[in-house]
Design a protein around this motif. Structure first.
Motif, short mmCIF file in Angstrom:
data_model
loop_
_atom_site.label_atom_id
_atom_site.label_comp_id
_atom_site.label_asym_id
_atom_site.label_seq_id
_atom_site.Cartn_x
_atom_site.Cartn_y
_atom_site.Cartn_z
N LEU A 61 -6.16 6.84 -58.38
CA LEU A 61 -6.97 8.00 -58.79
C LEU A 61 -6.76 9.16 -57.81
O LEU A 61 -6.67 10.33 -58.23
CB LEU A 61 -8.45 7.60 -58.86
CG LEU A 61 -9.43 8.67 -59.32
CD1 LEU A 61 -9.06 9.19 -60.71
CD2 LEU A 61 -10.85 8.11 -59.35
N ARG A 62 -6.68 8.84 -56.53
CA ARG A 62 -6.49 9.88 -55.53
C ARG A 62 -5.16 10.62 -55.76
O ARG A 62 -5.10 11.84 -55.75
CB ARG A 62 -6.52 9.24 -54.14
CG ARG A 62 -6.73 10.22 -53.00
CD ARG A 62 -6.71 9.50 -51.66
NE ARG A 62 -7.68 8.41 -51.59
CZ ARG A 62 -7.41 7.17 -51.17
NH1 ARG A 62 -6.19 6.85 -50.78
NH2 ARG A 62 -8.34 6.26 -51.12
N ARG A 85 -5.20 12.62 -59.34
CA ARG A 85 -5.99 13.86 -59.40
C ARG A 85 -5.26 15.00 -58.71
O ARG A 85 -5.35 16.16 -59.12
CB ARG A 85 -7.35 13.65 -58.72
CG ARG A 85 -8.32 12.88 -59.56
CD ARG A 85 -9.67 12.89 -58.90
NE ARG A 85 -10.42 14.10 -59.16
CZ ARG A 85 -11.42 14.54 -58.42
NH1 ARG A 85 -11.76 13.87 -57.33
NH2 ARG A 85 -12.07 15.63 -58.74
N THR A 86 -4.57 14.68 -57.60
CA THR A 86 -3.82 15.70 -56.90
C THR A 86 -2.63 16.17 -57.72
O THR A 86 -2.28 17.35 -57.73
CB THR A 86 -3.30 15.11 -55.56
OG1 THR A 86 -4.39 14.49 -54.89
CG2 THR A 86 -2.70 16.20 -54.69
N ALA A 133 -4.44 8.64 -66.16
CA ALA A 133 -3.36 9.36 -65.48
C ALA A 133 -2.19 9.60 -66.42
O ALA A 133 -1.56 10.68 -66.42
CB ALA A 133 -2.90 8.58 -64.24
N VAL A 187 -7.74 3.86 -64.75
CA VAL A 187 -7.18 5.04 -64.08
C VAL A 187 -5.75 5.27 -64.56
O VAL A 187 -5.35 6.42 -64.81
CB VAL A 187 -7.20 4.86 -62.54
CG1 VAL A 187 -6.59 6.06 -61.86
CG2 VAL A 187 -8.62 4.64 -62.05
N LEU A 194 -9.80 12.42 -65.31
CA LEU A 194 -9.69 11.92 -63.93
C LEU A 194 -10.89 12.37 -63.11
O LEU A 194 -11.41 11.63 -62.27
CB LEU A 194 -8.38 12.39 -63.30
CG LEU A 194 -7.11 11.84 -63.96
CD1 LEU A 194 -5.86 12.53 -63.41
CD2 LEU A 194 -7.01 10.33 -63.77
N ASP A 195 -11.34 13.62 -63.38
CA ASP A 195 -12.54 14.10 -62.67
C ASP A 195 -13.76 13.25 -63.03
O ASP A 195 -14.57 12.91 -62.16
CB ASP A 195 -12.82 15.57 -63.03
CG ASP A 195 -11.73 16.49 -62.50
OD1 ASP A 195 -10.99 16.06 -61.58
OD2 ASP A 195 -11.61 17.62 -63.01
N ALA A 216 -13.53 10.11 -61.12
CA ALA A 216 -13.76 10.31 -59.68
C ALA A 216 -15.23 10.55 -59.37
O ALA A 216 -15.71 10.21 -58.29
CB ALA A 216 -12.92 11.47 -59.18
N ALA A 235 -3.13 12.41 -68.52
CA ALA A 235 -3.05 13.66 -67.76
C ALA A 235 -1.60 14.12 -67.59
O ALA A 235 -1.32 15.32 -67.53
CB ALA A 235 -3.70 13.45 -66.38
N PRO A 283 -4.10 17.32 -62.47
CA PRO A 283 -5.54 17.54 -62.70
C PRO A 283 -5.90 17.42 -64.18
O PRO A 283 -5.16 17.90 -65.04
CB PRO A 283 -5.75 18.98 -62.21
CG PRO A 283 -4.61 19.25 -61.28
CD PRO A 283 -3.45 18.44 -61.80
N HIS A 284 -7.00 16.72 -64.44
CA HIS A 284 -7.41 16.48 -65.83
C HIS A 284 -8.89 16.10 -65.82
O HIS A 284 -9.34 15.38 -64.93
CB HIS A 284 -6.57 15.33 -66.41
CG HIS A 284 -6.74 15.13 -67.90
ND1 HIS A 284 -7.80 14.43 -68.43
CD2 HIS A 284 -5.98 15.53 -68.95
CE1 HIS A 284 -7.68 14.42 -69.75
NE2 HIS A 284 -6.59 15.07 -70.09
#
Lengths: 269, 261
Positions: free
Chosen positions: A125-126, A129-130, A178, A174, A137-138, A141, A181, A133-134
């Motif tokens: 997830l870390r 997200r970097t 991802a 996740v 995923l937020d 998180a 995303a 971005p989507h």
């Protein structure tokens, strides 16, 4: 070929996948995987059990991530889930992410495997997200613990089940989000999950058993059609969460629990 | 008897247990159907096979309803043989347990006979506060016999959330015969306990894993060389899952509970 998805499937993705052996280390310790032949059998069995289940959950997550931007779509497409789980977490997308996470819990009776799945989910997830971005995923998180809350103590602490969402969302959830995303389809998310279910275990075996890397690569190539078939089956009906595959592997469950108690180990799981 | 000439059955049996105003459990429905007979005896409802099988093509179902605060124990008179026949046989059990109710389902093992093609489907819906003891034992073929195709899946929801979804698939010996699944075991089984006061940490033994679930339950999973050894391991696991002197009260009560008409 989509480069974003290649990045997600790449074992060099800095998401800590190298720390997990997919059950190969405990199997090797138990003397159950010793050579290329026994590894090939192990990988095939892992693919059609745990591989199928994680691929199906990743496909479900990917499909939901695509639809969760539009609540009207969510209500139409996932009416069953909303009806069944109306009492939990409300009727918003956030509550449904928790339900999907609980679907992973329900298919993972081994506490050691749940802990490993959440650790890998948190790490992925870390990165994701970097990188991509989507909103999905937020949303995931928003319910993950901060890094300092991560339990990195001895086996006894690691055995402690942090409960739903504690320790990070489950890895296939996740991974599916991802993949969405990164622009992938549920079928592609399933393919990445199925592929990862055997490649990680194969490379761990090379390191643990000193097997010939070329021979192991050939064993993976032999499995390629099976990986594709599993991914296709896994992504067949991604929106009927309750009916997703739940094929168990009692041997893997027992090995995972034994592993957490062993004194000497190279891999987390 | 050959499969081609055997009649196919489609049968639905049902049992309902309700708590009366004196707090005692009454069996308000006890419906047998075709080869699936249900009888009340010795504090439990017994499944009695009124015919061989299930045979390929049979579609059997059992509905269990346990009302709020009621208790029901289900046993079987003998092992069940899943036999070959015309197509897939199916046995579907649907169980609902109300708040404060307890269902204890522990029939004798199922033997997957050579050439069988069987699917067992179990769907359990637990209300918040319901408790459960559910045992599944599968023997892989009769003596020195390779089993046919056998799939069993159990789905349990508690208060609307999934608690356990667990399937054992015997279709490819190359898969289930591997160390990742059953290895060389000839018998495999699970015992699911749902309630409070269960062990919080996993326990392992030879061919045995006692695994606390994410929700309020423990799955005891065992493999063994034969049915007697399997039963011993499941009992050993149950003892480990229910710490001495700290038995969940609902489970304790259920062991002494006797349904009344």
């Amino acid at each position: 070929m989509d480069t974003r998805l290649l990045l997600l499937a790449d074992s060099r993705l800095p998401a800590g996948g190298h720390a997990h052996s997919g059950g190969v280390e405990p199997a090797a310790t138990a003397g159950a995987v010793t050579d290329l032949a026994s590894l090939s059998d192990f990988l095939a069995a892992r693919l059609s059990t745990a591989g199928l289940v994680t691929a199906a959950l990743a496909a479900a997550s990917c499909s939901f991530a695509h639809s969760s931007r539009d609540h009207a779509v969510v209500r139409a497409g996932l009416g069953g889930q909303l009806h069944d789980h109306g009492g939990e977490g409300g009727r918003d997308g956030e509550g449904l992410w928790r339900v999907l996470d609980a679907e992973v819990d329900a298919r993972t009776p081994s506490p050691a495997q749940r802990t490993a799945s959440r650790a890998q989910g948190r790490a992925l997830l870390r990165v994701a997200r970097t990188t991509w971005p989507h909103p999905a995923l937020d949303a995931l998180a928003a319910h993950s613990p901060r890094d300092h809350a991560v339990v990195r103590g001895g086996p006894r602490e690691q055995l402690h089940d942090h409960g739903r969402w504690g320790g990070g969302p489950h890895h296939p959830v996740v991974l599916g989000a991802a993949a969405a995303a990164a622009g992938g389809t549920p079928r592609q998310a399933a393919a990445i999950a199925a592929y990862g279910s055997v490649t990680g275990a194969a490379s761990a075996a090379v390191r643990l058993l000193g097997l010939d890397p070329l021979a192991v690569q050939q064993a993976l190539a032999v499995l390629a059609d099976d990986v594709d078939a599993v991914a296709a089956r896994a992504a067949a009906e991604p929106d009927d969460w309750a009916a997703l595959p739940a094929v168990s592997a009692p041997g893997l469950d027992l090995l995972a629990e034994l592993h957490l108690r062993s004194e000497v180990r190279l891999f987390e799981s | 008897m050959t499969a081609k000439t055997a009649a196919r059955y489609r049968a639905r049996a049902a049992v309902t247990a309700e708590r009366d105003r004196h707090g005692r459990t009454r069996l308000t429905r006890l419906r047998s159907d075709g080869p699936l007979a249900v009888r009340e005896a010795e504090g439990a409802v017994y499944l009695v096979g009124a015919a061989a099988g299930p045979l390929g093509g049979d579609d059997l179902g059992l509905d269990l309803e346990v009302g709020p605060g009621a208790r029901l124990a289900v046993r079987s008179a003998a092992t069940t043989l899943t036999l070959p026949g015309d197509g897939e046989s199916r046995f579907t059990v649907r169980a609902r347990v109300g708040a404060g109710g307890h269902l204890d389902f522990a029939p004798e093992p199922v033997v997957a006979v050579a050439g069988c093609h069987h699917r067992a489907v179990t769907e359990i819906t637990l209300a918040e506060g319901a408790t459960l003891r559910w045992r599944d034992e599968l023997i892989l073929g009769r003596y020195r016999e390779r089993p046919g195709r056998h799939t069993s899946r159990i789905d349990v929801t508690l208060a609307g959330l999934p608690l356990l979804r667990h399937e054992l698939r015997l279709d490819d010996p190359g898969v289930y015969g591997g160390v990742a699944v059953l290895g060389t075991a000839r018998a495999a089984g699970t015992l699911l306990l749902v309630g409070t006061g269960l062990v919080g940490e996993p326990v392992t033994g030879e061919g045995l894993a006692v695994m606390p679930l994410a929700g309020p339950g423990v799955l005891i999973s065992a493999t063994a060389g034969d049915s007697a050894a399997l039963r011993r391991r499941l009992c050993q696991g149950e003892s480990a899952a229910t710490p001495a002197g700290d038995l969940p009260s609902a489970l304790q009560d259920a062991r002494a509970a006797t349904p009344h008409h």
